[in-house]
Enzyme design. Structure first.
Site, PDB file in Angstrom:
ATOM      1  N   LYS A  88     -35.370  12.379  21.351  1.00  0.00           N
ATOM      2  CA  LYS A  88     -34.819  13.483  20.515  1.00  0.00           C
ATOM      3  C   LYS A  88     -33.565  12.937  19.917  1.00  0.00           C
ATOM      4  O   LYS A  88     -32.639  12.501  20.742  1.00  0.00           O
ATOM      5  CB  LYS A  88     -34.622  14.797  21.315  1.00  0.00           C
ATOM      6  CG  LYS A  88     -34.786  16.140  20.344  1.00  0.00           C
ATOM      7  CD  LYS A  88     -36.169  16.371  19.784  1.00  0.00           C
ATOM      8  CE  LYS A  88     -36.804  17.690  20.281  1.00  0.00           C
ATOM      9  NZ  LYS A  88     -38.018  17.608  19.664  1.00  0.00           N
TER      10      LYS A  88
ATOM     11  N   ASP B  75     -39.150  17.037  23.597  1.00  0.00           N
ATOM     12  CA  ASP B  75     -38.575  18.099  23.633  1.00  0.00           C
ATOM     13  C   ASP B  75     -37.989  18.254  25.173  1.00  0.00           C
ATOM     14  O   ASP B  75     -37.019  18.954  25.397  1.00  0.00           O
ATOM     15  CB  ASP B  75     -39.692  19.236  23.776  1.00  0.00           C
ATOM     16  CG  ASP B  75     -39.137  20.666  23.849  1.00  0.00           C
ATOM     17  OD1 ASP B  75     -38.737  21.243  22.706  1.00  0.00           O
ATOM     18  OD2 ASP B  75     -39.526  21.510  24.850  1.00  0.00           O
TER      19      ASP B  75
ATOM     20  N   ARG C  88       1.016  -3.574  -2.691  1.00  0.00           N
ATOM     21  CA  ARG C  88       0.114  -2.607  -2.955  1.00  0.00           C
ATOM     22  C   ARG C  88      -0.046  -1.603  -1.840  1.00  0.00           C
ATOM     23  O   ARG C  88       0.415  -1.676  -0.864  1.00  0.00           O
ATOM     24  CB  ARG C  88      -1.302  -3.385  -3.260  1.00  0.00           C
ATOM     25  CG  ARG C  88      -1.954  -4.241  -1.921  1.00  0.00           C
ATOM     26  CD  ARG C  88      -2.887  -4.759  -2.191  1.00  0.00           C
ATOM     27  NE  ARG C  88      -3.444  -5.148  -0.707  1.00  0.00           N
ATOM     28  CZ  ARG C  88      -4.800  -5.659  -0.598  1.00  0.00           C
ATOM     29  NH1 ARG C  88      -5.520  -6.058  -1.604  1.00  0.00           N
ATOM     30  NH2 ARG C  88      -5.124  -6.030   0.540  1.00  0.00           N
TER      31      ARG C  88
ATOM     32  N   GLN D 261      -8.287  -8.430   5.853  1.00  0.00           N
ATOM     33  CA  GLN D 261      -8.952  -9.075   6.814  1.00  0.00           C
ATOM     34  C   GLN D 261      -7.959  -9.662   8.013  1.00  0.00           C
ATOM     35  O   GLN D 261      -8.325  -9.588   9.087  1.00  0.00           O
ATOM     36  CB  GLN D 261      -9.541 -10.657   6.261  1.00  0.00           C
ATOM     37  CG  GLN D 261     -10.758 -10.583   5.527  1.00  0.00           C
ATOM     38  CD  GLN D 261     -10.615 -10.047   4.149  1.00  0.00           C
ATOM     39  OE1 GLN D 261      -9.550  -9.507   3.619  1.00  0.00           O
ATOM     40  NE2 GLN D 261     -11.493 -10.616   3.235  1.00  0.00           N
TER      41      GLN D 261
HETATM   42  O1  LIG Z   1      -7.259  -7.674   1.337  1.00  0.00           O
HETATM   43  C1  LIG Z   1      -8.219  -8.014   0.548  1.00  0.00           C
HETATM   44  N1  LIG Z   1      -9.338  -8.676   0.926  1.00  0.00           N
HETATM   45  C2  LIG Z   1      -9.912  -9.284   0.068  1.00  0.00           C
HETATM   46  O2  LIG Z   1     -10.902 -10.063   0.402  1.00  0.00           O
HETATM   47  C3  LIG Z   1      -9.919  -8.877  -1.413  1.00  0.00           C
HETATM   48  N2  LIG Z   1     -10.578  -8.989  -2.362  1.00  0.00           N
HETATM   49  C4  LIG Z   1     -10.249  -8.153  -3.312  1.00  0.00           C
HETATM   50  O3  LIG Z   1     -10.583  -8.036  -4.475  1.00  0.00           O
HETATM   51  N3  LIG Z   1      -9.187  -7.636  -3.080  1.00  0.00           N
HETATM   52  C5  LIG Z   1      -9.012  -7.903  -1.795  1.00  0.00           C
HETATM   53  N4  LIG Z   1      -8.109  -7.460  -0.520  1.00  0.00           N
END
Ligand SMILES: O=c1[nH]c(=O)c2[nH]c(=O)[nH]c2[nH]1
Length: 302
Positions: free
Chosen positions: A13, A59, A172, A221
């Protein structure tokens, strides 16, 4: 006539919504879970001939979820899932494997009474416990943990080809909805005591947030790797952690047509357009050295 055979199969379920109230005088406590059970074992006959002799009804699995909440309470998502998984394998000899998934939703108290709550806007806590009759595998995690750094993030120096238009940036917004799953080394097999699931969850969450906040980021990353290694390094019980992180892009709005400057360090502060799609999708597993990678690649399947 081509012949066929039955391949992997499981049943149970899905999405049993269970709310357990603990009454402590006039102060109540709530656990709000969404529990999904999948069972597998000697199930050839129901598929081949329609004999239900080995089929514990879905059930019944649903009823068991509610009855266990009543009889045993819900100490934590992980413990409740492990209790259920063990029960189905131990109770029916034709069932060899049980997997129990739990989503947990948090509620905050409204101060006026002991029994009034508002659903909190935090992440969803996740647990999955699989039991094969010998070992438990516990994977915990979270999804929809939304975080944002309004500076301290750059992205530049990347590979370029004739389709590359992205401007390099040294300032950013970095924002994501963290989806993470981590696997505990504890299997319940050798009599070792189980981790304190609530404390381990709180620690992992804190390390994820602290690493996000404290990493001066050159890419999502890099930030993700720091979050993962911090969790694994600080918790000897955690063998691996996997992330799926949407890069929630925030673009500076072009204000040149209005004769306005819109730089990150503009007096009064910049204005961004929060794009909802497409989004970058950054995913990885971070492991203790020598550990096995057992968390599935696609976290949406977990
Ligand atoms: O932190 C980021 N990793 C990326 O692989 C990536 N690629 C992208 O266009 N902007 C970003 N920003």
């Amino acid at each position: 006539m081509p012949t066929t055979v039955l391949g992997q199969n499981q049943y149970g379920k899905a999405e049993c919504r269970v709310v357990k109230v603990v009454r402590d005088g006039t102060t109540h406590h709530i656990k709000d879970l969404n529990v999904s059970v999948s069972l597998s074992g000697e199930m050839d006959e129901v598929h081949y001939s329609g004999s239900n002799a080995n089929v514990l009804p879905t059930d019944t699995t649903k009823n068991t979820v509610y009855a266990f909440a009543r009889e045993h309470g819900i100490a934590s998502a992980e413990e409740f899932a492990a209790l259920l998984a063990r029960h189905f394998v131990a109770g029916q000899e034709q069932i060899h494997r049980a997997r129990v998934r739990v989503e947990e939703y948090a509620w905050d108290r409204i101060a006026a009474t002991g029994h009034s709550f508002v659903r909190d806007g935090r992440e969803t806590r996740l647990a999955q416990v699989a039991y094969d009759g010998e070992q438990l595998q516990v994977i915990a995690g979270l999804k929809d943990l939304t975080v944002l750094n309004s500076t301290g993030s750059e992205f530049w120096g990347y590979a370029k080809d004739r389709y590359t238009t992205l401007p390099e940036t040294h300032d950013r917004i970095l924002a994501t909805d963290v989806s993470a799953r981590w696997r505990y080394g504890w299997t319940g097999a050798d009599g070792a005591p189980a981790p304190d699931w609530d404390a381990a969850y709180a620690r992992a969450r804190t390390h994820i947030l602290d690493a996000f906040a404290e990493t001066y980021s050159l890419s999502l990353q890099q930030t993700m790797y720091r979050m993962g290694s911090r969790v694994v390094e600080h918790d000897a019980d955690i063998e691996e952690i996997r992330f799926s992180l949407p890069n929630k892009h925030h673009f500076l709005v072009d204000m040149e047509p209005f004769g306005l400057k819109n730089e990150p360090d503009a007096p009064g502060g910049p204005v961004y357009f929060a794009a909802d799609r497409p989004y970058g999708l950054i995913e990885a597993t971070i492991l203790r050295e020598g550990a096995e990678q057992l968390i599935p690649v696609d976290l949406t399947t977990l």
